[in-house]
Design a protein around this motif. Structure first.
Motif, mmCIF file in Angstrom:
data_model
loop_
_atom_site.group_PDB
_atom_site.id
_atom_site.type_symbol
_atom_site.label_atom_id
_atom_site.label_comp_id
_atom_site.label_asym_id
_atom_site.label_seq_id
_atom_site.Cartn_x
_atom_site.Cartn_y
_atom_site.Cartn_z
ATOM 1 N N VAL A 1 5.195 13.010 20.045
ATOM 2 C CA VAL A 1 5.458 13.041 19.043
ATOM 3 C C VAL A 1 6.934 13.276 18.923
ATOM 4 O O VAL A 1 7.144 14.222 19.279
ATOM 5 N N GLU A 2 7.904 12.498 18.112
ATOM 6 C CA GLU A 2 8.906 13.283 18.031
ATOM 7 C C GLU A 2 9.648 12.711 16.896
ATOM 8 O O GLU A 2 8.962 12.714 16.210
ATOM 9 N N PRO A 3 10.766 13.592 16.262
ATOM 10 C CA PRO A 3 10.906 13.644 14.618
ATOM 11 C C PRO A 3 11.251 13.033 14.388
ATOM 12 O O PRO A 3 11.157 12.918 12.696
ATOM 13 N N GLU A 4 11.809 11.559 15.056
ATOM 14 C CA GLU A 4 12.068 10.339 14.051
ATOM 15 C C GLU A 4 10.786 9.969 13.438
ATOM 16 O O GLU A 4 10.449 9.083 12.761
ATOM 17 N N ASN B 1 0.371 -1.155 0.091
ATOM 18 C CA ASN B 1 -0.131 -0.291 0.380
ATOM 19 C C ASN B 1 0.946 1.316 0.164
ATOM 20 O O ASN B 1 1.175 1.358 1.490
ATOM 21 N N ASN B 2 0.760 2.116 -1.151
ATOM 22 C CA ASN B 2 1.722 3.147 -1.200
ATOM 23 C C ASN B 2 1.190 4.304 -0.740
ATOM 24 O O ASN B 2 1.701 5.627 -0.846
ATOM 25 N N THR B 3 -0.235 4.134 -0.221
ATOM 26 C CA THR B 3 -0.493 5.547 0.705
ATOM 27 C C THR B 3 0.450 6.575 1.659
ATOM 28 O O THR B 3 1.776 5.556 2.543
ATOM 29 N N ARG B 4 0.111 7.293 1.701
ATOM 30 C CA ARG B 4 1.039 8.192 2.597
ATOM 31 C C ARG B 4 0.174 8.815 3.395
ATOM 32 O O ARG B 4 -0.460 9.604 3.781
ATOM 33 N N VAL B 5 0.790 9.125 4.838
ATOM 34 C CA VAL B 5 0.151 9.636 5.782
ATOM 35 C C VAL B 5 0.561 11.335 5.715
ATOM 36 O O VAL B 5 2.223 11.576 5.710
ATOM 37 N N PHE B 6 -0.122 12.495 6.462
ATOM 38 C CA PHE B 6 -0.174 13.566 6.154
ATOM 39 C C PHE B 6 -0.416 13.739 7.858
ATOM 40 O O PHE B 6 -0.586 12.916 8.551
ATOM 41 N N PRO B 7 0.395 15.253 8.046
ATOM 42 C CA PRO B 7 0.549 15.258 9.345
ATOM 43 C C PRO B 7 -1.237 16.351 10.184
ATOM 44 O O PRO B 7 -0.762 17.180 9.863
ATOM 45 N N ALA B 8 -1.811 15.103 10.211
ATOM 46 C CA ALA B 8 -3.467 15.518 9.882
ATOM 47 C C ALA B 8 -3.977 15.901 11.507
ATOM 48 O O ALA B 8 -4.912 16.319 11.630
ATOM 49 N N ARG B 9 -2.542 15.820 12.620
ATOM 50 C CA ARG B 9 -3.509 16.266 14.391
ATOM 51 C C ARG B 9 -2.581 17.899 14.856
ATOM 52 O O ARG B 9 -1.241 17.776 14.215
ATOM 53 N N SER C 1 2.153 22.465 7.826
ATOM 54 C CA SER C 1 3.177 22.927 8.798
ATOM 55 C C SER C 1 3.038 23.131 10.292
ATOM 56 O O SER C 1 3.708 22.973 11.162
ATOM 57 N N LEU C 2 1.450 23.126 10.306
ATOM 58 C CA LEU C 2 1.059 22.973 11.787
ATOM 59 C C LEU C 2 0.724 21.728 12.554
ATOM 60 O O LEU C 2 0.124 21.712 13.817
ATOM 61 N N GLY C 3 0.593 21.160 11.594
ATOM 62 C CA GLY C 3 -0.011 19.339 12.291
ATOM 63 C C GLY C 3 1.479 18.270 12.344
ATOM 64 O O GLY C 3 2.602 19.246 12.973
ATOM 65 N N GLU C 4 0.967 17.552 13.057
ATOM 66 C CA GLU C 4 2.137 16.416 13.663
ATOM 67 C C GLU C 4 1.507 15.228 13.321
ATOM 68 O O GLU C 4 0.753 14.574 12.940
ATOM 69 N N THR C 5 2.777 14.233 13.400
ATOM 70 C CA THR C 5 2.359 13.153 12.781
ATOM 71 C C THR C 5 1.716 12.424 13.641
ATOM 72 O O THR C 5 1.284 12.745 14.414
ATOM 73 N N PRO C 6 0.476 11.667 13.343
ATOM 74 C CA PRO C 6 -0.712 11.244 13.854
ATOM 75 C C PRO C 6 -0.835 9.896 14.570
ATOM 76 O O PRO C 6 -1.061 8.973 13.762
ATOM 77 N N LEU C 7 0.710 9.546 15.632
ATOM 78 C CA LEU C 7 -0.027 8.249 16.442
ATOM 79 C C LEU C 7 -0.620 8.019 16.681
ATOM 80 O O LEU C 7 -1.090 8.871 17.213
ATOM 81 N N PRO C 8 -1.012 6.905 16.832
ATOM 82 C CA PRO C 8 -2.317 5.761 17.091
ATOM 83 C C PRO C 8 -2.054 6.603 18.652
ATOM 84 O O PRO C 8 -0.649 6.551 19.331
ATOM 85 N N LYS C 9 -3.493 6.686 19.838
ATOM 86 C CA LYS C 9 -3.642 7.289 20.912
ATOM 87 C C LYS C 9 -3.071 6.278 21.358
ATOM 88 O O LYS C 9 -2.163 6.743 22.867
ATOM 89 N N TYR C 10 -2.425 5.479 21.396
ATOM 90 C CA TYR C 10 -2.249 3.687 21.907
ATOM 91 C C TYR C 10 -0.327 4.046 22.402
ATOM 92 O O TYR C 10 0.070 3.780 22.924
#
Length: 349
Positions: free
Chosen positions: A164-167, A59-67, A150-159
């Motif tokens: 969120v860290e730079p990596e 699956n080649n979908t790309r995650v965007f900074p959604a949070r 630029s205002l969003g961050e990587t949407p890691l799952p809540k668990y």
């Protein structure tokens, strides 16, 4: 099949908070469906199981900074805004979730950025928790998206219970991700490194890419005991002619077809024709797969270890045999495998 059949006790310390140091060095459990045999490997040991004529479907979908985090006008209350999808590019309309939802009404304005550089107005209550926001922005669409992201961050799952860290920007993303649109990373693909993919290609394996824009429905709690009554959220998917030809050739020539992740498995089962071959597809899928289920195309599957009561676990149990998968999960807990998006992997053959 009942929801309660997918309940098990998962110690919190087995939910991966960080990814493995190297993508292809996560642990790999191999489950052989015919015999029930379990092997303990590392991910790059995939090389020993695949060769000529075998196809990996990714699956080649790309995650965007959604949070994003904004402040409500007048009160200044901190509001989390989770971007789900763009509804209208010209009008800057987005389907979003807001938290806490009870504080947000139609007409409220939200301000984002240190200098309130982005403003949004709530124009609709689309669901019990969802909202439609109209972002107020002077400039072209590309500048708007750049500013918004630029205002969003990587949407890691809540668990994954940490900041969120730079990596995370790189690691919560497949190396082959090109088609922007997901808010959930297809986690099975996170283990593929460039070196491993090159070595698999040297083994005469083939990679082919479809697109499923994975959404938050993957994490939604199921609130019915009878699984036939659960409705999956729809996800946008695209299967083009290249994928169709590659997969059908492997099927006709007796090669392995390995679905990398539950999103890929749902997609190919959505787009299978009556003669058991894949067909082109562009649209939406809300296919919900749980045991018992007869699979049409995939001969093997790579997936992570999933949390209790999740639709991801249900699909895995349908493919790997309910009893064998649930037994394998008990082995995984005993052997301290890591669960979740940043966790270890399972190969079901």
């Amino acid at each position: 099949m009942k929801l309660s059949k997918f309940k098990f006790n998962l110690p919190n310390n087995l939910i991966a908070i960080h990814p493995s140091k190297n993508r292809d060095e996560a642990r790999l459990m191999v489950l052989h469906r015919k015999t029930g045999e379990i092997e303990h490997k590392i991910f790059k040991d995939l090389l020993g199981y695949f060769g000529k004529k075998d196809v990996f479907v990714l699956n080649n979908t790309r995650v965007f900074p959604a949070r994003l985090y904004g402040n409500k006008e007048k009160t200044g209350a901190r509001i989390e805004v989770f971007l789900l999808r763009e509804l209208n590019a010209e009008m800057r309309l987005w389907d979003v979730l807001v938290d806490p939802a009870r504080k947000i009404r139609i007409g409220n304005k939200l301000y984002f950025g240190e200098d309130d550089s982005m403003v949004a107005e709530v124009i609709d209550n689309t669901t019990s928790r969802g909202r439609t926001l109209r972002f107020l922005f002077d400039g072209n669409h590309d500048d708007f998206k750049k500013t918004l992201y630029s205002l969003g961050e990587t949407p890691l799952p809540k668990y994954i219970d940490r900041p969120v860290e730079p990596e995370d920007e790189e690691r919560y993303q497949n190396i082959f991700a090109t088609e922007e649109g997901a808010v959930v990373a297809p986690a099975a693909g996170l283990h593929f490194s460039r070196e491993l993919m090159r070595r698999l290609e040297i083994n005469d394996c083939t990679f082919t890419y479809l697109t499923v824009h994975s959404g938050l429905g993957n994490f939604r709690e199921i609130d019915v005991e009878d699984l036939t009554k659960h409705k999956m959220d729809s996800e946008q998917m695209i299967i083009n002619q290249d994928v169709v030809e590659t997969v059908n050739k492997a099927k006709d020539e007796g090669g392995q077809i390995c679905a990398v992740g539950t999103s890929v498995m749902r997609a190919i089962e959505t787009a299978v024709s009556t003669d058991g071959h894949l067909k082109e597809y562009e649209g939406w899928t809300n296919k919900f797969i749980f045991p018992p289920y007869d699979f049409s195309l995939a001969t093997s599957m790579i997936t992570n270890f999933h949390l209790p009561l999740s639709t991801l676990l249900m699909l895995t149990a349908a493919f790997g045999d309910y009893d064998q998968v649930m037994d394998a999960y008990q082995v995984a807990i005993k052997e301290k495998y890591q669960f979740g998006a940043y966790g270890d992997a399972m190969l079901i053959l």
